[in-house]
Design a protein around this motif. Structure first.
Motif, PDB file in Angstrom:
ATOM      1  N   GLN A  54       0.874  -1.169   0.000  1.00 43.35           N
ATOM      2  CA  GLN A  54       0.000   0.000   0.000  1.00 43.35           C
ATOM      3  C   GLN A  54       0.910   1.217   0.000  1.00 43.35           C
ATOM      4  O   GLN A  54       1.740   1.376   0.897  1.00 43.35           O
ATOM      5  N   THR A  55       0.779   2.058  -1.023  1.00 42.28           N
ATOM      6  CA  THR A  55       1.675   3.207  -1.150  1.00 42.28           C
ATOM      7  C   THR A  55       0.891   4.512  -1.171  1.00 42.28           C
ATOM      8  O   THR A  55      -0.281   4.539  -1.559  1.00 42.28           O
ATOM      9  N   ALA A  56       1.568   5.573  -0.799  1.00 38.97           N
ATOM     10  CA  ALA A  56       0.901   6.879  -0.666  1.00 38.97           C
ATOM     11  C   ALA A  56       0.451   7.444  -2.004  1.00 38.97           C
ATOM     12  O   ALA A  56      -0.621   8.055  -2.099  1.00 38.97           O
ATOM     13  N   HIS A  57       1.251   7.252  -3.068  1.00 34.80           N
ATOM     14  CA  HIS A  57       0.918   7.842  -4.365  1.00 34.80           C
ATOM     15  C   HIS A  57       0.509   6.799  -5.401  1.00 34.80           C
ATOM     16  O   HIS A  57      -0.336   7.074  -6.256  1.00 34.80           O
ATOM     17  N   GLY A  58       1.117   5.636  -5.330  1.00 40.06           N
ATOM     18  CA  GLY A  58       0.843   4.602  -6.331  1.00 40.06           C
ATOM     19  C   GLY A  58      -0.326   3.713  -5.990  1.00 40.06           C
ATOM     20  O   GLY A  58      -0.743   2.886  -6.801  1.00 40.06           O
ATOM     21  N   GLY A  59      -0.892   3.915  -4.783  1.00 39.50           N
ATOM     22  CA  GLY A  59      -2.005   3.066  -4.371  1.00 39.50           C
ATOM     23  C   GLY A  59      -1.546   1.655  -4.049  1.00 39.50           C
ATOM     24  O   GLY A  59      -0.421   1.428  -3.623  1.00 39.50           O
ATOM     25  N   ARG A  60      -2.435   0.708  -4.261  1.00 45.71           N
ATOM     26  CA  ARG A  60      -2.138  -0.686  -3.974  1.00 45.71           C
ATOM     27  C   ARG A  60      -1.365  -1.287  -5.153  1.00 45.71           C
ATOM     28  O   ARG A  60      -1.759  -1.127  -6.313  1.00 45.71           O
ATOM     29  N   LEU A  61      -0.265  -1.984  -4.860  1.00 48.97           N
ATOM     30  CA  LEU A  61       0.592  -2.560  -5.893  1.00 48.97           C
ATOM     31  C   LEU A  61       0.964  -3.995  -5.532  1.00 48.97           C
ATOM     32  O   LEU A  61       1.079  -4.328  -4.347  1.00 48.97           O
ATOM     33  N   PHE A  62       1.167  -4.802  -6.576  1.00 49.40           N
ATOM     34  CA  PHE A  62       1.785  -6.116  -6.361  1.00 49.40           C
ATOM     35  C   PHE A  62       3.240  -5.985  -6.798  1.00 49.40           C
ATOM     36  O   PHE A  62       3.537  -5.669  -7.954  1.00 49.40           O
ATOM     37  N   PHE A  63       4.135  -6.230  -5.882  1.00 46.42           N
ATOM     38  CA  PHE A  63       5.569  -5.998  -6.082  1.00 46.42           C
ATOM     39  C   PHE A  63       6.293  -7.334  -6.041  1.00 46.42           C
ATOM     40  O   PHE A  63       6.114  -8.134  -5.117  1.00 46.42           O
ATOM     41  N   LYS A  64       7.100  -7.600  -7.065  1.00 43.17           N
ATOM     42  CA  LYS A  64       7.876  -8.842  -7.087  1.00 43.17           C
ATOM     43  C   LYS A  64       9.291  -8.531  -7.574  1.00 43.17           C
ATOM     44  O   LYS A  64       9.483  -7.683  -8.446  1.00 43.17           O
ATOM     45  N   GLY A  65      10.266  -9.207  -6.976  1.00 47.47           N
ATOM     46  CA  GLY A  65      11.639  -8.921  -7.350  1.00 47.47           C
ATOM     47  C   GLY A  65      12.566 -10.096  -7.097  1.00 47.47           C
ATOM     48  O   GLY A  65      12.244 -11.029  -6.360  1.00 47.47           O
ATOM     49  N   VAL A  66      13.747 -10.021  -7.720  1.00 45.13           N
ATOM     50  CA  VAL A  66      14.780 -11.052  -7.575  1.00 45.13           C
ATOM     51  C   VAL A  66      16.143 -10.379  -7.518  1.00 45.13           C
ATOM     52  O   VAL A  66      16.325  -9.260  -7.981  1.00 45.13           O
ATOM     53  N   ARG A  67      17.092 -11.081  -6.962  1.00 44.75           N
ATOM     54  CA  ARG A  67      18.480 -10.607  -6.958  1.00 44.75           C
ATOM     55  C   ARG A  67      19.097 -10.784  -8.345  1.00 44.75           C
ATOM     56  O   ARG A  67      18.761 -11.724  -9.075  1.00 44.75           O
ATOM     57  N   ALA A  89      13.094  -5.437  -9.903  1.00 39.72           N
ATOM     58  CA  ALA A  89      11.731  -5.632  -9.393  1.00 39.72           C
ATOM     59  C   ALA A  89      10.715  -4.957 -10.307  1.00 39.72           C
ATOM     60  O   ALA A  89      11.038  -4.003 -11.030  1.00 39.72           O
ATOM     61  N   LEU A  90       9.491  -5.469 -10.268  1.00 42.70           N
ATOM     62  CA  LEU A  90       8.360  -4.912 -11.002  1.00 42.70           C
ATOM     63  C   LEU A  90       7.221  -4.665 -10.022  1.00 42.70           C
ATOM     64  O   LEU A  90       7.028  -5.443  -9.080  1.00 42.70           O
ATOM     65  N   ALA A  91       6.481  -3.594 -10.254  1.00 44.69           N
ATOM     66  CA  ALA A  91       5.286  -3.308  -9.458  1.00 44.69           C
ATOM     67  C   ALA A  91       4.086  -3.257 -10.404  1.00 44.69           C
ATOM     68  O   ALA A  91       4.044  -2.427 -11.318  1.00 44.69           O
ATOM     69  N   PHE A  92       3.134  -4.150 -10.190  1.00 44.28           N
ATOM     70  CA  PHE A  92       1.959  -4.283 -11.049  1.00 44.28           C
ATOM     71  C   PHE A  92       0.741  -3.615 -10.403  1.00 44.28           C
ATOM     72  O   PHE A  92       0.668  -3.482  -9.176  1.00 44.28           O
ATOM     73  N   VAL A  93      -0.206  -3.239 -11.242  1.00 52.07           N
ATOM     74  CA  VAL A  93      -1.521  -2.855 -10.740  1.00 52.07           C
ATOM     75  C   VAL A  93      -2.052  -4.006  -9.900  1.00 52.07           C
ATOM     76  O   VAL A  93      -1.991  -5.171 -10.310  1.00 52.07           O
ATOM     77  N   TYR A  94      -2.550  -3.700  -8.736  1.00 58.40           N
ATOM     78  CA  TYR A  94      -3.001  -4.734  -7.803  1.00 58.40           C
ATOM     79  C   TYR A  94      -4.411  -5.192  -8.159  1.00 58.40           C
ATOM     80  O   TYR A  94      -5.301  -4.378  -8.437  1.00 58.40           O
ATOM     81  N   ILE A  95      -4.619  -6.489  -8.176  1.00 59.19           N
ATOM     82  CA  ILE A  95      -5.953  -7.044  -8.390  1.00 59.19           C
ATOM     83  C   ILE A  95      -6.617  -7.243  -7.033  1.00 59.19           C
ATOM     84  O   ILE A  95      -6.130  -8.015  -6.205  1.00 59.19           O
ATOM     85  N   ASP A  96      -7.706  -6.548  -6.817  1.00 53.49           N
ATOM     86  CA  ASP A  96      -8.471  -6.723  -5.585  1.00 53.49           C
ATOM     87  C   ASP A  96      -9.325  -7.968  -5.769  1.00 53.49           C
ATOM     88  O   ASP A  96     -10.460  -7.905  -6.248  1.00 53.49           O
ATOM     89  N   GLY A  97      -8.748  -9.112  -5.429  1.00 51.75           N
ATOM     90  CA  GLY A  97      -9.470 -10.347  -5.686  1.00 51.75           C
ATOM     91  C   GLY A  97      -8.863 -11.522  -4.952  1.00 51.75           C
ATOM     92  O   GLY A  97      -8.194 -11.366  -3.932  1.00 51.75           O
ATOM     93  N   ARG A  98      -9.088 -12.681  -5.508  1.00 54.43           N
ATOM     94  CA  ARG A  98      -8.677 -13.933  -4.873  1.00 54.43           C
ATOM     95  C   ARG A  98      -8.258 -14.912  -5.961  1.00 54.43           C
ATOM     96  O   ARG A  98      -8.538 -14.711  -7.151  1.00 54.43           O
ATOM     97  N   HIS A  99      -7.595 -15.973  -5.539  1.00 54.94           N
ATOM     98  CA  HIS A  99      -7.236 -17.020  -6.489  1.00 54.94           C
ATOM     99  C   HIS A  99      -8.495 -17.761  -6.936  1.00 54.94           C
ATOM    100  O   HIS A  99      -9.449 -17.926  -6.175  1.00 54.94           O
ATOM    101  N   ALA A 100      -8.468 -18.229  -8.171  1.00 60.66           N
ATOM    102  CA  ALA A 100      -9.626 -18.928  -8.729  1.00 60.66           C
ATOM    103  C   ALA A 100      -9.880 -20.243  -8.006  1.00 60.66           C
ATOM    104  O   ALA A 100      -8.953 -20.939  -7.594  1.00 60.66           O
ATOM    105  N   ASP A 101     -11.145 -20.561  -7.868  1.00 58.82           N
ATOM    106  CA  ASP A 101     -11.573 -21.858  -7.347  1.00 58.82           C
ATOM    107  C   ASP A 101     -11.858 -22.750  -8.553  1.00 58.82           C
ATOM    108  O   ASP A 101     -12.784 -22.488  -9.318  1.00 58.82           O
ATOM    109  N   LEU A 102     -11.054 -23.783  -8.734  1.00 60.18           N
ATOM    110  CA  LEU A 102     -11.254 -24.703  -9.854  1.00 60.18           C
ATOM    111  C   LEU A 102     -11.900 -26.014  -9.412  1.00 60.18           C
ATOM    112  O   LEU A 102     -11.993 -26.956 -10.196  1.00 60.18           O
TER     113      LEU A 102
END
Length: 282
Positions: free
Chosen positions: A44-57, A95-108
């Motif tokens: 949760q960020t002040a200007h970018g809103g909710r983000l999904f952040f993923k990164g690697v070394r 690292a990449l920061a994506f638009v956050y999906i307000d949701g859940r994993h699919a039920d299959l």
């Protein structure tokens, strides 16, 4: 799952780079699912809103390859997968920061109401263009597990995700639409491959083979798939899993893949012929 690096444990310079663009991070929740990154956070960020952040070394060669692929393919899969908002490279990390999906994993699983949305999104994936950078051929992935001359039956001209497990399919809480995330291992091949992989996941999640095949029957690409091509796919995949984890551990997954061979293509042909007759003028 892998051990995740928490927000507070990331290098100071990387955290500063994130906050210089997205604003102060007011909360950071670790996301446990996924295998292709060392840190995965809902920020949760002040200007970018909710983000999904993923990164690697930078030293994680496989992780860097996967992240770079996700970055390059993101414009192509826009509307199917969340858009990248920010890119970061600092303190030995990418690292990449994506638009956050307000949701859940699919039920299959059995009785799920998510399956129509999942099918609709996978159907839309059939129309994705081929990116203008090299994507591996699906046939090459299974080449060494195919009998001589059989790999050519897995050639195609569609962009495939190839890992539509429930953790890679998100259901939006607002409209119920499905998004497919984590485009780290795409391939070019036949359009029926992603529906077939997903049907196997349905069985893995408790759906009966009959119900999974009935769901799969909704895809024209699958109904029109060559029976021999499907057999090549199933047999090569089973050999791959045996080579990877051994006969005993591979058997549950391989049993599910073999159920794809139970699909009655003669019934499909009869249904298509009947439909054509009904559409003919009297």
């Amino acid at each position: 799952m892998i051990d995740r690096v928490e927000w507070a444990d990331l290098p100071v310079d990387l955290r500063a780079a994130v906050e210089s663009r997205a604003g102060t991070v007011t909360s950071a929740d670790t996301v446990a699912e996924g295998l292709n990154c060392t840190t995965a956070l809902a920020l949760q960020t002040a200007h970018g809103g909710r983000l999904f952040f993923k990164g690697v070394r930078h030293t994680d060669e496989a992780g860097m390859t996967a992240l770079h692929c996700e970055e390059r393919i993101n414009p192509t899969v826009r509307g199917i997968s969340p858009t990248i908002r920010y890119r970061f490279d600092a303190a030995g990390w990418a690292a990449l920061a994506f638009v956050y999906i307000d949701g859940r994993h699919a039920d299959l699983g059995p009785g799920s109401t998510d399956l129509p949305a999942v099918a609709a999104t996978i159907q839309r994936m059939h129309d994705l263009r081929i990116p203008d950078f090299p994507i591996p051929q699906f046939a090459d992935r299974l080449m060494k597990f195919c009998s001589p001359g059989d790999a050519e039956h897995l050639a195609g001209d569609h962009l495939l995700h190839t890992d539509t497990n429930p953790h890679n399919i998100m259901i939006d809480n607002r409209g119920g639409d499905a998004s497919v995330v984590d485009w780290a291992m795409p391939a070019i091949g036949p359009s029926w491959v992603d529906p077939a992989y997903t049907a196997v996941r349905l069985m893995e999640c408790g759906q009966s083979p009959a119900d999974a095949l009935a769901w799969l029957d909704g895809f024209t690409s699958w109904r029109q798939a060559s029976e021999h091509a499907v057999r090549v796919f199933v047999e090569a995949t089973c050999r791959h899993w045996v080579a990877t984890v051994g006969d005993r551990d591979a058997e549950p997954s391989n049993t599910r893949f073999r159920h794809l061979l139970d699909y009655d293509r003669t019934a499909t042909t009869r249904r298509s012929a009947s439909k054509r007759r009904l559409q003919q003028p009297l």
